[in-house]
Design a protein around this motif. Structure first.
Motif, PDB file in Angstrom:
ATOM      1  N   THR A 161      69.817  80.754  47.424  1.00 51.04           N
ATOM      2  CA  THR A 161      70.966  80.435  48.267  1.00 51.04           C
ATOM      3  C   THR A 161      71.231  78.936  48.213  1.00 51.04           C
ATOM      4  OG1 THR A 161      71.866  80.553  50.509  1.00 51.04           O
ATOM      5  CG2 THR A 161      69.507  80.147  50.330  1.00 51.04           C
ATOM      6  N   GLN A 162      72.479  78.551  48.401  1.00 49.94           N
ATOM      7  CA  GLN A 162      72.840  77.137  48.395  1.00 49.94           C
ATOM      8  C   GLN A 162      72.965  76.570  49.810  1.00 49.94           C
ATOM      9  OE1 GLN A 162      72.998  75.507  45.356  1.00 49.94           O
ATOM     10  NE2 GLN A 162      72.241  77.526  44.712  1.00 49.94           N
ATOM     11  N   HIS A 163      72.920  77.455  50.800  1.00 52.24           N
ATOM     12  CA  HIS A 163      73.107  77.022  52.184  1.00 52.24           C
ATOM     13  C   HIS A 163      72.094  77.714  53.094  1.00 52.24           C
ATOM     14  CE1 HIS A 163      76.936  75.295  50.911  1.00 52.24           C
ATOM     15  NE2 HIS A 163      77.214  76.458  50.329  1.00 52.24           N
ATOM     16  N   ILE A 164      71.762  77.051  54.183  1.00 48.28           N
ATOM     17  CA  ILE A 164      70.882  77.642  55.193  1.00 48.28           C
ATOM     18  C   ILE A 164      71.660  78.691  55.987  1.00 48.28           C
ATOM     19  CG2 ILE A 164      69.557  77.188  57.289  1.00 48.28           C
ATOM     20  CD1 ILE A 164      68.950  74.425  56.254  1.00 48.28           C
ATOM     21  N   TYR A 165      71.047  79.840  56.208  1.00 51.34           N
ATOM     22  CA  TYR A 165      71.638  80.851  57.081  1.00 51.34           C
ATOM     23  C   TYR A 165      70.515  81.576  57.811  1.00 51.34           C
ATOM     24  CZ  TYR A 165      70.507  84.332  53.445  1.00 51.34           C
ATOM     25  OH  TYR A 165      69.860  85.132  52.532  1.00 51.34           O
ATOM     26  N   SER A 166      70.867  82.335  58.837  1.00 48.77           N
ATOM     27  CA  SER A 166      69.834  82.954  59.662  1.00 48.77           C
ATOM     28  C   SER A 166      70.052  84.447  59.803  1.00 48.77           C
ATOM     29  CB  SER A 166      69.803  82.312  61.053  1.00 48.77           C
ATOM     30  OG  SER A 166      71.009  82.577  61.744  1.00 48.77           O
ATOM     31  N   SER A 167      68.956  85.143  60.094  1.00 48.38           N
ATOM     32  CA  SER A 167      68.956  86.563  60.436  1.00 48.38           C
ATOM     33  C   SER A 167      68.211  86.655  61.759  1.00 48.38           C
ATOM     34  CB  SER A 167      68.268  87.385  59.343  1.00 48.38           C
ATOM     35  OG  SER A 167      68.273  88.758  59.650  1.00 48.38           O
ATOM     36  N   PRO A 168      68.920  86.603  62.880  1.00 49.08           N
ATOM     37  CA  PRO A 168      68.287  86.416  64.191  1.00 49.08           C
ATOM     38  C   PRO A 168      67.346  87.545  64.599  1.00 49.08           C
ATOM     39  CG  PRO A 168      70.636  85.959  64.289  1.00 49.08           C
ATOM     40  CD  PRO A 168      70.385  86.626  62.973  1.00 49.08           C
ATOM     41  N   GLY A 169      66.319  87.170  65.326  1.00 49.90           N
ATOM     42  CA  GLY A 169      65.383  88.097  65.930  1.00 49.90           C
ATOM     43  C   GLY A 169      64.843  87.487  67.205  1.00 49.90           C
ATOM     44  N   THR A 170      64.002  88.223  67.914  1.00 45.21           N
ATOM     45  CA  THR A 170      63.509  87.749  69.210  1.00 45.21           C
ATOM     46  C   THR A 170      62.050  87.294  69.181  1.00 45.21           C
ATOM     47  OG1 THR A 170      62.846  89.985  69.881  1.00 45.21           O
ATOM     48  CG2 THR A 170      65.104  89.290  70.407  1.00 45.21           C
ATOM     49  N   LYS A 171      61.403  87.452  68.047  1.00 42.77           N
ATOM     50  CA  LYS A 171      59.977  87.101  67.984  1.00 42.77           C
ATOM     51  C   LYS A 171      59.749  85.867  67.107  1.00 42.77           C
ATOM     52  CE  LYS A 171      58.447  91.772  69.113  1.00 42.77           C
ATOM     53  NZ  LYS A 171      57.622  92.940  68.724  1.00 42.77           N
ATOM     54  N   GLU A 172      58.705  85.854  66.321  1.00 42.77           N
ATOM     55  CA  GLU A 172      58.321  84.655  65.581  1.00 42.77           C
ATOM     56  C   GLU A 172      59.445  84.134  64.674  1.00 42.77           C
ATOM     57  OE1 GLU A 172      54.781  86.595  67.031  1.00 42.77           O
ATOM     58  OE2 GLU A 172      56.458  87.367  65.841  1.00 42.77           O
ATOM     59  N   ARG A 173      59.621  82.809  64.695  1.00 41.65           N
ATOM     60  CA  ARG A 173      60.602  82.211  63.791  1.00 41.65           C
ATOM     61  C   ARG A 173      59.943  81.950  62.433  1.00 41.65           C
ATOM     62  NH1 ARG A 173      64.584  77.292  65.167  1.00 41.65           N
ATOM     63  NH2 ARG A 173      65.674  79.059  66.100  1.00 41.65           N
ATOM     64  N   ILE A 174      60.504  82.570  61.412  1.00 36.74           N
ATOM     65  CA  ILE A 174      59.995  82.429  60.050  1.00 36.74           C
ATOM     66  C   ILE A 174      61.025  81.703  59.199  1.00 36.74           C
ATOM     67  CG2 ILE A 174      59.090  83.629  58.035  1.00 36.74           C
ATOM     68  CD1 ILE A 174      57.451  84.108  60.563  1.00 36.74           C
ATOM     69  N   VAL A 175      60.616  80.644  58.529  1.00 34.95           N
ATOM     70  CA  VAL A 175      61.471  80.015  57.523  1.00 34.95           C
ATOM     71  C   VAL A 175      61.150  80.667  56.186  1.00 34.95           C
ATOM     72  CG1 VAL A 175      61.897  77.916  56.199  1.00 34.95           C
ATOM     73  CG2 VAL A 175      61.833  77.818  58.687  1.00 34.95           C
ATOM     74  N   LEU A 176      62.145  81.349  55.644  1.00 33.13           N
ATOM     75  CA  LEU A 176      61.999  81.998  54.346  1.00 33.13           C
ATOM     76  C   LEU A 176      62.580  81.085  53.284  1.00 33.13           C
ATOM     77  CD1 LEU A 176      61.535  84.340  52.358  1.00 33.13           C
ATOM     78  CD2 LEU A 176      63.637  85.400  53.230  1.00 33.13           C
ATOM     79  N   VAL A 177      61.725  80.522  52.437  1.00 31.89           N
ATOM     80  CA  VAL A 177      62.189  79.648  51.362  1.00 31.89           C
ATOM     81  C   VAL A 177      62.612  80.531  50.196  1.00 31.89           C
ATOM     82  CG1 VAL A 177      61.678  77.661  49.916  1.00 31.89           C
ATOM     83  CG2 VAL A 177      60.544  77.901  52.132  1.00 31.89           C
ATOM     84  N   ASP A 178      63.889  80.458  49.864  1.00 30.07           N
ATOM     85  CA  ASP A 178      64.500  81.356  48.888  1.00 30.07           C
ATOM     86  C   ASP A 178      64.428  80.765  47.481  1.00 30.07           C
ATOM     87  OD1 ASP A 178      66.045  83.080  47.418  1.00 30.07           O
ATOM     88  OD2 ASP A 178      67.907  82.706  48.501  1.00 30.07           O
ATOM     89  N   PHE A 179      63.480  81.265  46.687  1.00 30.43           N
ATOM     90  CA  PHE A 179      63.384  80.880  45.278  1.00 30.43           C
ATOM     91  C   PHE A 179      64.051  81.929  44.377  1.00 30.43           C
ATOM     92  CE2 PHE A 179      59.460  79.099  47.235  1.00 30.43           C
ATOM     93  CZ  PHE A 179      59.790  77.758  47.102  1.00 30.43           C
ATOM     94  N   GLY A 180      64.749  82.879  45.001  1.00 36.03           N
ATOM     95  CA  GLY A 180      65.312  84.035  44.309  1.00 36.03           C
ATOM     96  C   GLY A 180      64.822  85.274  45.025  1.00 36.03           C
ATOM     97  N   ALA A 181      64.923  85.224  46.353  1.00 31.59           N
ATOM     98  CA  ALA A 181      64.296  86.235  47.208  1.00 31.59           C
ATOM     99  C   ALA A 181      64.966  87.595  47.088  1.00 31.59           C
ATOM    100  CB  ALA A 181      64.327  85.783  48.667  1.00 31.59           C
ATOM    101  N   LYS A 182      64.149  88.638  47.109  1.00 32.90           N
ATOM    102  CA  LYS A 182      64.647  90.009  47.186  1.00 32.90           C
ATOM    103  C   LYS A 182      64.985  90.334  48.640  1.00 32.90           C
ATOM    104  CE  LYS A 182      62.127  93.111  45.181  1.00 32.90           C
ATOM    105  NZ  LYS A 182      60.868  93.824  44.843  1.00 32.90           N
ATOM    106  N   ASN A 183      65.966  91.206  48.819  1.00 36.75           N
ATOM    107  CA  ASN A 183      66.331  91.634  50.169  1.00 36.75           C
ATOM    108  C   ASN A 183      65.168  92.304  50.884  1.00 36.75           C
ATOM    109  OD1 ASN A 183      68.929  90.691  49.882  1.00 36.75           O
ATOM    110  ND2 ASN A 183      69.792  92.668  49.292  1.00 36.75           N
TER     111      ASN A 183
END
Length: 377
Positions: A161-183
């Protein structure tokens, strides 16, 4: 329409086209999966590669919008023994051939994929060209020879990805570093109600700190891990500060960050049936894999890493963990897609690691911490 595949060693395969009428060069590899061809062709880790499916019948259940692992396929070509143009599946929305044509990807069928697979296993992966043109073999050989190795590198920048975006949840905050991440990785974190923030491949350690994560997920991705040295630097700066879980390329980058080395495999591991042994329990897991590089086991000696998993076929390293810090990684895909979901428990292990780290190292609430930073405290 006729299609041809020419390998850099001069081997020529002639078959029928079922994809786009284009010409593409790439690294020719093979996948041993029986099903899951849609997940394979939409896996960003295949960026720049021409993929051979060893199962003889491909296309029989068509394409469904629910089975994509990325927004758009990144592969450069698709090779099958027998293509089925009329899928029989109530979920199917189009045929495999229609999908390839839509995204400009060439496909070839009616060739001996057993012979091609044996060539790759014997000689290793090699460059090739897949074309529907009428150019002479000599012209195609020149094109393969002239294909820049840079075209087969820098895939991480093309798939991240070229931009930061979020997938909100209510528990632990995870930063997913996208090197070509699968869904599939995001899906597993969402199922655990994590608050996921997805960041580009070149995000710095300081930028990640500003997001105030509870843990860091290093994704899969294509290519040579040494092509992204800045990622290993970022990881080394965050080690011990946050719990870290690496998958596939993320596993290799964590190992590089800790002082180990990586090397290219002869023909890689690609399929959904690779046996992996967990050293602590002696248990064998059947795993989904897609990688062409591995962590050199001898290079782990002298680092703070220890091997946790090995491949039962060739004894290569399949998992490591840090001896001092909350960090571990696996070479295989616990999110599967395609493949068995036996190893999804590793995401639960990651969440438990985060919670244990928070118990041992309690921090101020996010609001208090952000206010303190704003005041320069």
């Amino acid at each position: 329409m006729q299609a041809r595949l020419l390998l850099e060693d001069g081997t020529l395969f002639t078959g029928k086209s079922f994809g786009a009428e284009v010409e593409k060069t790439g690294e020719v590899v093979f996948n041993t999966g029986i099903t899951g061809y849609q997940e394979v062709l939409s896996d960003p880790s295949y960026c720049g590669q021409i993929v051979t499916m060893t199962h003889p019948l491909i296309g029989n259940y068509g394409i469904s919008r629910d089975d994509f692992e990325s927004i758009a396929p990144s592969i450069h070509g698709f090779i099958v023994r027998r293509y089925e143009p009329r899928p029989s599946n109530w979920r199917a929305e189009c045929s495999l051939g229609d999908l390839l044509k839509e995204y400009g990807i060439p496909g070839i069928t009616d060739i001996d994929t057993r012979m091609l697979t044996r060539i790759i296993r014997h000689h290793g992966t090699m460059k090739g060209i897949l074309t529907t043109s009428s150019k002479s073999v000599e012209e195609l050989q020149e094109m393969v020879a002239a294909a820049s190795i840079d075209e087969l590198r820098n895939q991480v920048a093309r798939t991240s990805t070229q931009h930061i975006y979020s997938s909100p949840g209510t528990k632990e905050r995870i930063v997913l570093v996208d090197f070509g991440a699968k869904n599939g990785i995001l899906r597993e974190l969402n199922q655990r109600d994590c608050d996921v923030v997805i960041v580009p491949h070149d995000t710095t350690a300081e930028e990640i700190r500003r997001l105030n994560p509870d843990g860091i997920q290093l994704s899969n991705g294509p290519g040579d891990p040494k092509d992204v040295p800045y990622a290993a630097k970022m990881i080394s700066e965050l080690l011990g500060e946050y719990p870290i879980f690496g998958i596939c390329l993320g596993h290799q980058l964590l190992s590089l960050a800790c002082g180990a080395d990586t090397e290219k495999l002869k023909f890689g591991h690609r399929g959904g049936n690779h046996p992996v042994k967990e050293l602590a329990t002696g248990r064998c897991h059947i795993t989904s894999q897609n990688h062409g590089y591995t962590v050199n086991e001898a290079s782990i000696a002298g680092t703070d890493l220890e091997v946790t998993h090995i491949n039962n076929n060739d004894k290569t390293v399949e998992g490591v963990r840090h001896k001092k810090y909350p960090a571990f990684s696996v070479q295989y895909h616990p999110e599967a897609s395609p493949g068995p979901y036996d190893n999804s428990y590793l995401f639960d292990r990651f969440i438990e690691m985060i919670r244990e780290h928070k118990r041992q190292h309690p921090r101020k609430s996010r609001q208090i911490e952000l206010m303190a930073r704003a005041k320069g405290e």
